[in-house]
Scaffold this motif. Structure first.
Motif: not given
Length: 154
Positions: A119-123
């Motif tokens: 549950d992480y990523g690039t916005i």
């Protein structure tokens, strides 16, 4: 008091805050783990004493990476207010984004396999006029996007 709180407009309130994901510490943990392994091998088997020196080196690299990542974590702020999207990253070299909700065109989310699992990523914040600002390793990026969209639509 952080950047976001110091730069609020009169009557503006923070609705949502996001943080960097702890995954940013993965390289530091890896190097420290390799260092501990080499130290243990070096102390158990004195014939390979060079392993202990290598272990100290890897531990030092892991510690330095951990410190750099901690500073990154402590100096990054992501907030959505009732009027704007505010982002600040960096200590010495600061990068900020302050975009009125009415000027937000899209909030893109880029997640790989590990990003979906943890549950992480690039916005990617796109404003009117074509401004595209990517911010990496954000915890719960889909919630960030949802909060912006619900505020911009309302």
């Amino acid at each position: 008091m952080g950047y976001v709180d110091q730069n609020l407009l009169p009557g503006e309130t923070v609705i949502y805050r996001a943080k960097l994901h702890p995954i940013i510490f993965a390289p530091a943990i890896f190097f420290a783990g390799v260092g501990v392994f080499f130290l243990i091998v070096g102390f158990i088997d004195k014939a390979v004493s060079g392993f202990a020196i290598l272990g100290v080196f890897f531990l030092a690299v892991g510690g330095l990476l951990g410190l750099v990542r901690y500073i990154r974590l402590a100096t990054s702020e992501f907030a959505i207010t009732d009027k704007r999207v505010l982002v600040k990253v960096g200590l010495v070299r600061r990068h900020t984004l302050e975009l009125l909700l009415a000027k937000v065109e899209t909030i893109g989310v880029d997640q790989g396999v590990f990003g979906r699992l943890f549950d992480y990523g690039t916005i990617i914040v796109t404003g009117t006029g074509g401004t595209k600002e990517p911010f990496k390793a954000i915890a719960n990026p889909l919630e960030f996007r949802k909060q912006v969209q619900s505020r911009a639509a309302g």
